[in-house]
Design a protein around this motif. Structure first.
Motif, PDB file in Angstrom:
ATOM      1  N   ILE A 257     -28.140   7.640  40.050  1.00  0.00           N
ATOM      2  CA  ILE A 257     -29.219   7.581  39.057  1.00  0.00           C
ATOM      3  C   ILE A 257     -30.565   7.472  39.755  1.00  0.00           C
ATOM      4  O   ILE A 257     -31.537   8.134  39.395  1.00  0.00           O
ATOM      5  CB  ILE A 257     -28.983   6.394  38.095  1.00  0.00           C
ATOM      6  CG1 ILE A 257     -27.814   6.716  37.171  1.00  0.00           C
ATOM      7  CG2 ILE A 257     -30.231   6.100  37.283  1.00  0.00           C
ATOM      8  CD1 ILE A 257     -27.477   5.616  36.220  1.00  0.00           C
ATOM      9  N   HIS A 258     -30.597   6.645  40.821  1.00  0.00           N
ATOM     10  CA  HIS A 258     -31.858   6.463  41.554  1.00  0.00           C
ATOM     11  C   HIS A 258     -32.363   7.785  42.107  1.00  0.00           C
ATOM     12  O   HIS A 258     -33.512   8.166  41.894  1.00  0.00           O
ATOM     13  CB  HIS A 258     -31.628   5.460  42.685  1.00  0.00           C
ATOM     14  CG  HIS A 258     -32.842   5.203  43.500  1.00  0.00           C
ATOM     15  ND1 HIS A 258     -33.843   4.357  43.093  1.00  0.00           N
ATOM     16  CD2 HIS A 258     -33.233   5.715  44.698  1.00  0.00           C
ATOM     17  CE1 HIS A 258     -34.794   4.345  44.008  1.00  0.00           C
ATOM     18  NE2 HIS A 258     -34.456   5.153  44.985  1.00  0.00           N
TER      19      HIS A 258
ATOM     20  N   LEU B   3     -33.841   7.870  32.646  1.00  0.00           N
ATOM     21  CA  LEU B   3     -32.857   7.399  33.633  1.00  0.00           C
ATOM     22  C   LEU B   3     -33.238   6.020  34.161  1.00  0.00           C
ATOM     23  O   LEU B   3     -32.369   5.218  34.502  1.00  0.00           O
ATOM     24  CB  LEU B   3     -32.766   8.385  34.803  1.00  0.00           C
ATOM     25  CG  LEU B   3     -32.051   9.692  34.526  1.00  0.00           C
ATOM     26  CD1 LEU B   3     -31.877  10.473  35.807  1.00  0.00           C
ATOM     27  CD2 LEU B   3     -30.699   9.444  33.895  1.00  0.00           C
ATOM     28  N   GLN B   4     -34.538   5.727  34.229  1.00  0.00           N
ATOM     29  CA  GLN B   4     -34.984   4.435  34.745  1.00  0.00           C
ATOM     30  C   GLN B   4     -34.997   3.345  33.681  1.00  0.00           C
ATOM     31  O   GLN B   4     -35.322   2.207  33.963  1.00  0.00           O
ATOM     32  CB  GLN B   4     -36.391   4.571  35.335  1.00  0.00           C
ATOM     33  CG  GLN B   4     -36.410   5.226  36.690  1.00  0.00           C
ATOM     34  CD  GLN B   4     -35.778   4.355  37.735  1.00  0.00           C
ATOM     35  OE1 GLN B   4     -36.104   3.191  37.855  1.00  0.00           O
ATOM     36  NE2 GLN B   4     -34.833   4.912  38.493  1.00  0.00           N
TER      37      GLN B   4
ATOM     38  N   TRP C   1     -37.640  12.558  31.203  1.00  0.00           N
ATOM     39  CA  TRP C   1     -36.220  12.390  31.540  1.00  0.00           C
ATOM     40  C   TRP C   1     -36.058  11.400  32.688  1.00  0.00           C
ATOM     41  O   TRP C   1     -35.123  10.595  32.697  1.00  0.00           O
ATOM     42  CB  TRP C   1     -35.591  13.736  31.923  1.00  0.00           C
ATOM     43  CG  TRP C   1     -35.159  14.565  30.762  1.00  0.00           C
ATOM     44  CD1 TRP C   1     -35.700  15.747  30.373  1.00  0.00           C
ATOM     45  CD2 TRP C   1     -34.108  14.276  29.831  1.00  0.00           C
ATOM     46  NE1 TRP C   1     -35.062  16.198  29.246  1.00  0.00           N
ATOM     47  CE2 TRP C   1     -34.079  15.331  28.903  1.00  0.00           C
ATOM     48  CE3 TRP C   1     -33.204  13.238  29.685  1.00  0.00           C
ATOM     49  CZ2 TRP C   1     -33.184  15.367  27.839  1.00  0.00           C
ATOM     50  CZ3 TRP C   1     -32.304  13.276  28.634  1.00  0.00           C
ATOM     51  CH2 TRP C   1     -32.307  14.324  27.736  1.00  0.00           C
ATOM     52  N   GLY C   2     -36.976  11.449  33.657  1.00  0.00           N
ATOM     53  CA  GLY C   2     -36.931  10.470  34.743  1.00  0.00           C
ATOM     54  C   GLY C   2     -37.066   9.056  34.215  1.00  0.00           C
ATOM     55  O   GLY C   2     -36.346   8.136  34.632  1.00  0.00           O
ATOM     56  N   MET C   3     -37.988   8.867  33.259  1.00  0.00           N
ATOM     57  CA  MET C   3     -38.163   7.532  32.666  1.00  0.00           C
ATOM     58  C   MET C   3     -36.915   7.119  31.908  1.00  0.00           C
ATOM     59  O   MET C   3     -36.538   5.936  31.914  1.00  0.00           O
ATOM     60  CB  MET C   3     -39.357   7.549  31.711  1.00  0.00           C
ATOM     61  CG  MET C   3     -40.693   7.528  32.388  1.00  0.00           C
ATOM     62  SD  MET C   3     -41.936   7.082  31.183  1.00  0.00           S
ATOM     63  CE  MET C   3     -43.054   8.418  31.317  1.00  0.00           C
TER      64      MET C   3
ATOM     65  N   SER D 101     -33.414  10.319  39.346  1.00  0.00           N
ATOM     66  CA  SER D 101     -34.722  10.082  38.733  1.00  0.00           C
ATOM     67  C   SER D 101     -35.839  10.320  39.738  1.00  0.00           C
ATOM     68  O   SER D 101     -36.911  10.785  39.380  1.00  0.00           O
ATOM     69  CB  SER D 101     -34.806   8.678  38.144  1.00  0.00           C
ATOM     70  OG  SER D 101     -34.568   7.725  39.116  1.00  0.00           O
TER      71      SER D 101
ATOM     72  N   LEU E 250     -36.363  13.935  39.528  1.00  0.00           N
ATOM     73  CA  LEU E 250     -37.029  14.324  38.276  1.00  0.00           C
ATOM     74  C   LEU E 250     -38.508  13.983  38.326  1.00  0.00           C
ATOM     75  O   LEU E 250     -39.359  14.775  37.911  1.00  0.00           O
ATOM     76  CB  LEU E 250     -36.360  13.626  37.089  1.00  0.00           C
ATOM     77  CG  LEU E 250     -35.005  14.180  36.688  1.00  0.00           C
ATOM     78  CD1 LEU E 250     -34.351  13.285  35.648  1.00  0.00           C
ATOM     79  CD2 LEU E 250     -35.164  15.572  36.116  1.00  0.00           C
ATOM     80  N   PHE E 251     -38.842  12.783  38.871  1.00  0.00           N
ATOM     81  CA  PHE E 251     -40.260  12.408  38.958  1.00  0.00           C
ATOM     82  C   PHE E 251     -41.012  13.341  39.892  1.00  0.00           C
ATOM     83  O   PHE E 251     -42.138  13.762  39.591  1.00  0.00           O
ATOM     84  CB  PHE E 251     -40.397  10.967  39.441  1.00  0.00           C
ATOM     85  CG  PHE E 251     -40.336   9.975  38.332  1.00  0.00           C
ATOM     86  CD1 PHE E 251     -41.259   9.986  37.318  1.00  0.00           C
ATOM     87  CD2 PHE E 251     -39.343   9.010  38.305  1.00  0.00           C
ATOM     88  CE1 PHE E 251     -41.203   9.067  36.298  1.00  0.00           C
ATOM     89  CE2 PHE E 251     -39.277   8.092  37.279  1.00  0.00           C
ATOM     90  CZ  PHE E 251     -40.207   8.124  36.276  1.00  0.00           C
TER      91      PHE E 251
END
Lengths: 134, 181, 107
Positions: A5-6, A57-58, A53-55, A9, A12-13
């Protein structure tokens, strides 16, 4: 799993930041208004979506946050084409001529400002007619 | 079941439930009785206002496009991703080789919301922006000759028609049902 | 945490570039377009700030800003098309289209 996940994301960021910068740079570099519109579309769609989408996942599985982020994404999906279209349409009926072709020549094809149909087709045209009748 | 859902009462219930769900999601309180009661009250009030204004139809509660539209959105997301790369490459290339085009594409959708979906899909795909809608023609400004692909855009229009087509059959079914009873 | 910082910096840089376009013009529509782009990036910035400071309540403000940005764009366009906010007042104003609203000369 946390590592996956890390890194997902992180990717993605990075990609989202790249596309946001790309859109802004296109807004600065492109030669005329109609081409700049396309550049602004890059930020509105892919750049914003990748960062959102990155947010997601975070958000650590906090589903209230995920729902809010999805609502923001859905809302951007619906409003950004409408506002882009209304700016483009306003420019078109306002008589702003586009540069066309490989040589980016000035083409005098936009409808004339004084044409009677121009004000009727603007957003809010119905209200205006109602006001005229009242 | 489907017949009930596209009746006025069915639409009212679906709209109220959807509004209550949005209230719950955005507030995030599930155990404060006062807030829940106010939420239910305002959701019902908004649904009643919609009914009272006479706009409780397939445009405000688009139930009949429901299964198809999600597949269309999935396809649209992939298209948006693809054309984004094309535009991004144009932005970063040192000598921008643009050749903007103005093209016309037929919008064969029956309803206004179908036409709006098609025009918005064109705008949402970077590289093409719908500038004007004159009757059945959509005037499109495209960034390059490759992106001004009338065939691909008409293919998108056919997909919108298909999503709308299921909806059209259901609307006819509703009319027949109304005539029979 | 570092990725939020990177994304925030990227969004701020993009806002500065878009503001440059808003100042450079040249037509009115370029400015409105740049304003709209700044609004979209502000939504992202608000969300990122919320995560960065550990206060995700910022997302509610981002949601509101998304609503306001859309309505503001439409309102600005309507104002420049009719030169007034209220359609009734338009009958008292000079003929529509007298204003040099296709830009270039303004600014």
């Amino acid at each position: 799993m946390d590592n996956v996940i890390h890194y997902a994301s992180l990717f993605l960021f990075a990609a989202g930041s790249f596309f946001v910068i790309t859109g802004a740079l296109g807004l600065l570099r492109f030669p005329d208004f109609y081409t700049r519109m396309h550049a602004s579309g890059v930020t509105d769609t892919l750049g914003a979506d990748l960062i959102l989408w990155g947010m997601i996942l975070q958000a650590d599985g906090d589903w209230l946050l995920i729902a809010k982020l999805l609502i923001i994404m859905l809302f951007l999906m619906f409003t950004s084409p409408v506002s882009t279209h209304s700016i483009a349409h306003a420019a078109w009926v306002g008589g702003l001529n586009p540069l066309l072709g490989k040589e980016l020549k000035h083409h005098d094809i936009a409808p004339d400002r004084d044409e009677t149909k121009a004000p009727v087709e603007m957003p809010g045209g119905e209200e205006q007619n109602k006001g005229g009748a009242a | 079941m489907v017949k009930f859902l596209i009746s006025i009462a069915g639409r009212f219930i679906v709209l109220s439930l959807a509004l209550m769900g949005i209230w719950l999601l955005l507030s995030g309180y599930f155990d404060k009785t006062t807030l829940l009661v106010f939420g239910i009250f305002s959701a019902l009030f908004c649904a009643w206002l919609t009914l009272h204004m006479g706009i409780l139809d397939d445009d405000s509660v688009p139930l009949s496009v429901m299964p198809g539209i999600f597949f269309y959105w999935l396809w649209l997301f992939i298209e948006i991703g693809k054309s984004n790369f094309t535009v991004a490459m144009k932005v970063w290339s040192p000598k921008m080789s643009l050749s903007p085009q103005m093209i016309r594409v037929k919008a064969r959708q029956v309803s206004d919301s179908g036409k709006a979906t098609f025009a918005n899909s064109i705008t949402l795909t970077p590289g093409t922006v719908s500038v004007d809608l004159l009757g059945e023609d959509i005037l499109i400004h495209a960034l390059t000759e490759d992106l001004a692909d009338v065939g691909a855009i008409e293919d998108m229009g056919r997909k919108v028609c298909r999503v709308e087509g299921t909806r059209h059959e259901k609307a006819q079914g509703k009319a027949e049902q109304g005539g029979g009873t | 945490m570092i990725m939020f910082v990177v994304a925030t910096i990227a969004v701020i840089v993009a806002i500065v570039i878009a503001l440059a376009r808003a100042i450079l013009g040249p037509s009115l529509y370029d400015r409105v377009l740049a304003g709209n782009a700044v609004g979209t990036k502000t939504i992202l910035l608000l969300g990122l700030m919320g995560f960065l400071t550990g206060r995700p309540e910022f997302l509610d403000i981002a949601l509101l800003y998304a609503l306001m940005n859309f309505i503001a764009t439409i309102a600005i366009l309507k104002f420049f098309a009719y030169r007034t906010m209220s359609p009734q007042m338009r009958d008292m104003s000079p003929r529509l289209g007298n204003g040099n609203h296709d830009g270039g000369a303004d600014g």
